[in-house]
Design an enzyme around this catalytic site. Structure first.
Site, PDB file in Angstrom:
ATOM      1  N   SER A   7      99.430   9.035  80.542  1.00 10.10           N
ATOM      2  CA  SER A   7     100.771   9.469  80.974  1.00 10.10           C
ATOM      3  C   SER A   7     101.414  10.337  79.900  1.00 10.10           C
ATOM      4  O   SER A   7     101.677   9.894  78.784  1.00 10.10           O
ATOM      5  CB  SER A   7     101.650   8.254  81.254  1.00 10.10           C
ATOM      6  N   HIS A  32      98.590  11.970  84.161  1.00  9.48           N
ATOM      7  CA  HIS A  32      99.694  11.391  84.931  1.00  9.48           C
ATOM      8  C   HIS A  32     100.999  12.028  84.463  1.00  9.48           C
ATOM      9  O   HIS A  32     101.337  11.979  83.285  1.00  9.48           O
ATOM     10  CB  HIS A  32      99.695   9.878  84.701  1.00  9.48           C
ATOM     11  N   ASP A  34     105.017  12.159  84.961  1.00  9.62           N
ATOM     12  CA  ASP A  34     106.160  11.399  85.472  1.00  9.62           C
ATOM     13  C   ASP A  34     107.378  12.293  85.614  1.00  9.62           C
ATOM     14  O   ASP A  34     108.029  12.638  84.618  1.00  9.62           O
ATOM     15  CB  ASP A  34     106.500  10.260  84.495  1.00  9.62           C
ATOM     16  N   MET A  36     111.121  12.585  86.714  1.00 13.34           N
ATOM     17  CA  MET A  36     112.272  11.682  86.929  1.00 13.34           C
ATOM     18  C   MET A  36     113.546  12.492  87.127  1.00 13.34           C
ATOM     19  O   MET A  36     113.770  13.482  86.427  1.00 13.34           O
ATOM     20  CB  MET A  36     112.465  10.786  85.703  1.00 13.34           C
ATOM     21  N   HIS A  65     103.660  11.708  89.548  1.00 15.16           N
ATOM     22  CA  HIS A  65     104.408  10.519  89.960  1.00 15.16           C
ATOM     23  C   HIS A  65     105.874  10.904  90.080  1.00 15.16           C
ATOM     24  O   HIS A  65     106.554  11.083  89.078  1.00 15.16           O
ATOM     25  CB  HIS A  65     104.180   9.428  88.898  1.00 15.16           C
ATOM     26  N   MET A  67     109.427  10.146  90.543  1.00 14.14           N
ATOM     27  CA  MET A  67     110.479   9.122  90.538  1.00 14.14           C
ATOM     28  C   MET A  67     111.791   9.829  90.854  1.00 14.14           C
ATOM     29  O   MET A  67     112.662  10.015  90.004  1.00 14.14           O
ATOM     30  CB  MET A  67     110.498   8.412  89.184  1.00 14.14           C
ATOM     31  N   MET A 136     103.537  -0.545  90.624  1.00 19.24           N
ATOM     32  CA  MET A 136     104.263  -0.438  89.348  1.00 19.24           C
ATOM     33  C   MET A 136     104.279  -1.815  88.686  1.00 19.24           C
ATOM     34  O   MET A 136     104.674  -2.813  89.296  1.00 19.24           O
ATOM     35  CB  MET A 136     105.706   0.027  89.584  1.00 19.24           C
ATOM     36  N   PHE A 142     110.962   4.313  82.212  1.00 22.96           N
ATOM     37  CA  PHE A 142     110.736   4.405  80.768  1.00 22.96           C
ATOM     38  C   PHE A 142     109.309   3.997  80.428  1.00 22.96           C
ATOM     39  O   PHE A 142     108.747   3.123  81.091  1.00 22.96           O
ATOM     40  CB  PHE A 142     111.707   3.483  80.017  1.00 22.96           C
ATOM     41  N   GLY A 143     108.788   4.597  79.370  1.00 20.71           N
ATOM     42  CA  GLY A 143     107.498   4.175  78.838  1.00 20.71           C
ATOM     43  C   GLY A 143     107.699   3.005  77.882  1.00 20.71           C
ATOM     44  O   GLY A 143     108.828   2.647  77.541  1.00 20.71           O
ATOM     45  N   GLY A 144     106.586   2.411  77.477  1.00 21.01           N
ATOM     46  CA  GLY A 144     106.622   1.394  76.424  1.00 21.01           C
ATOM     47  C   GLY A 144     107.201   0.050  76.818  1.00 21.01           C
ATOM     48  O   GLY A 144     107.584  -0.739  75.954  1.00 21.01           O
ATOM     49  N   ASP A 174     100.556   1.144  86.944  1.00 14.43           N
ATOM     50  CA  ASP A 174     101.321   1.955  85.981  1.00 14.43           C
ATOM     51  C   ASP A 174     102.391   1.099  85.322  1.00 14.43           C
ATOM     52  O   ASP A 174     103.256   0.549  86.000  1.00 14.43           O
ATOM     53  CB  ASP A 174     101.965   3.122  86.759  1.00 14.43           C
ATOM     54  N   GLY A 175     102.309   1.027  83.986  1.00 15.37           N
ATOM     55  CA  GLY A 175     103.330   0.324  83.224  1.00 15.37           C
ATOM     56  C   GLY A 175     102.763  -0.804  82.386  1.00 15.37           C
ATOM     57  O   GLY A 175     102.259  -1.788  82.924  1.00 15.37           O
ATOM     58  N   GLY A 176     102.780  -0.625  81.080  1.00 16.61           N
ATOM     59  CA  GLY A 176     102.315  -1.691  80.185  1.00 16.61           C
ATOM     60  C   GLY A 176     100.815  -1.936  80.241  1.00 16.61           C
ATOM     61  O   GLY A 176     100.351  -3.009  79.853  1.00 16.61           O
ATOM     62  N   GLY A 196     100.427   5.181  78.969  1.00 21.07           N
ATOM     63  CA  GLY A 196     101.227   6.097  78.169  1.00 21.07           C
ATOM     64  C   GLY A 196     101.134   5.742  76.710  1.00 21.07           C
ATOM     65  O   GLY A 196     100.340   6.332  75.951  1.00 21.07           O
ATOM     66  N   SER A 197     101.905   4.728  76.288  1.00 17.77           N
ATOM     67  CA  SER A 197     101.894   4.374  74.869  1.00 17.77           C
ATOM     68  C   SER A 197     100.516   3.926  74.392  1.00 17.77           C
ATOM     69  O   SER A 197     100.137   4.212  73.251  1.00 17.77           O
ATOM     70  CB  SER A 197     102.957   3.326  74.544  1.00 17.77           C
TER      71      SER A 197
HETATM   72  C1  DX5 Z   1     107.263   4.572  83.790  1.00 22.31           C
HETATM   73  C2  DX5 Z   1     106.235   5.621  84.061  1.00 22.31           C
HETATM   74  C3  DX5 Z   1     104.955   5.419  83.362  1.00 22.31           C
HETATM   75  C4  DX5 Z   1     105.029   5.374  81.857  1.00 22.31           C
HETATM   76  C5  DX5 Z   1     104.032   4.334  81.435  1.00 22.31           C
HETATM   77  O1  DX5 Z   1     108.298   4.661  84.666  1.00 22.31           O
HETATM   78  O2  DX5 Z   1     105.958   5.692  85.455  1.00 22.31           O
HETATM   79  O3  DX5 Z   1     103.938   6.301  83.806  1.00 22.31           O
HETATM   80  O4  DX5 Z   1     104.753   6.586  81.224  1.00 22.31           O
HETATM   81  O5  DX5 Z   1     104.169   4.116  80.086  1.00 22.31           O
HETATM   82  P1  DX5 Z   1     103.474   2.890  79.346  1.00 22.31           P
HETATM   83  O6  DX5 Z   1     102.008   2.997  79.596  1.00 22.31           O
HETATM   84  O7  DX5 Z   1     103.868   3.113  77.927  1.00 22.31           O
HETATM   85  O8  DX5 Z   1     104.056   1.624  79.933  1.00 22.31           O
HETATM   86 ZN    ZN Z   2     104.215   6.883  86.078  1.00 25.80          ZN
END
Ligand code: DX5
Ligand code: ZN
Length: 222
Positions: A7, A32, A34, A36, A65, A67, A136, A142-144, A174-176, A196-197
């Protein structure tokens, strides 16, 4: 087939082209992206101009993606920016069937995402139309953030539903997602993983390889 989708949100925006090249060279297949709008989710990220500039730097599959409230308004623009696949949120589309048709008519792959609290059953009738569904595992925006464990149950439930309604469905999470929890997600029935992270913090190439090693080990067992 198991796919890693790094991501971009977690990349260094001052060096986007190099970061994308690093994950591509390390063996990632998807990117990926994102998008927003500050309305469907609290944050604003990036949009068409960034996608368009990156398109000429990489051959990665652009997994966008959205959002965004009523993403049907932007299908043509996102396509023109180089998208291969567009993912819209079930919660953001009043007329989801129409939005899914628009994406297919544009000649793109289509996915629908579910927020953590949205039941898998909301996809029952649209499932045969989809290339992919996204579970999700954090609240989007948000990431992380920390992985929400009940997302695993949702993946299992969706895979069961897909066996009857759309056996070739890709299931994305997606997420964590990390190299430490991805194996549980594979066992539950997911096959496309956004990170992402876990990819862009530290050495991106080494992090991608760690994920791909987990995929290889799991494939060798099954
Ligand atoms: C969050 C995004 C993700 C985000 C994931 O709303 O849709 O794609 O970048 O980040 P990590 O992998 O750090 O949770
Ligand atoms: Zn995403």
């Amino acid at each position: 087939m198991y796919i890693l989708a790094p991501s971009l949100l977690a990349a260094d925006f001052g060096h986007l082209a190099e970061q994308v090249k690093a994950v591509e060279d390390a063996g990632a297949k998807y990117l990926h992206l994102d998008v927003m709008d500050g309305a469907f989710v609290p944050s604003i990220s990036f949009g068409m101009p960034v996608l368009k500039s990156l398109r000429s730097c990489t051959g990665l599959v652009f997994d966008v993606h959205m959002m965004v409230e009523e993403p049907g308004r932007y299908i043509q623009d996102i396509k023109d920016s180089g998208a291969d696949l567009i993912c819209v949120h079930q919660e953001a589309c009043v007329h989801l069937d129409r939005t899914v048709s628009q994406i297919k008519e544009a000649g793109l792959k289509v996915a629908v995402a579910l927020n953590p609290a949205t039941p898998v059953s909301t996809l029952e009738y649209i499932l045969p139309e989809l290339d992919m569904a996204l579970i999700m595992s954090v609240n989007p925006g948000f990431g992380g953030q920390k992985f929400i464990p009940y997302a695993l149950d949702k993946v299992r439930c969706l895979r069961e539903m897909a066996e009857k309604k759309n056996p070739s469905l890709d299931i994305q999470v997606d997420g964590g997602v990390t190299a430490g929890n991805v194996r549980d997600l594979m066992e539950a029935g997911a096959n496309v993983f956004v990170a992402g992270s876990a990819v862009f913090q530290g050495d991106a190439a080494a992090n991608v390889k760690e994920f791909l090693d987990v995929f290889r080990q799991y494939e060798a067992l099954s």
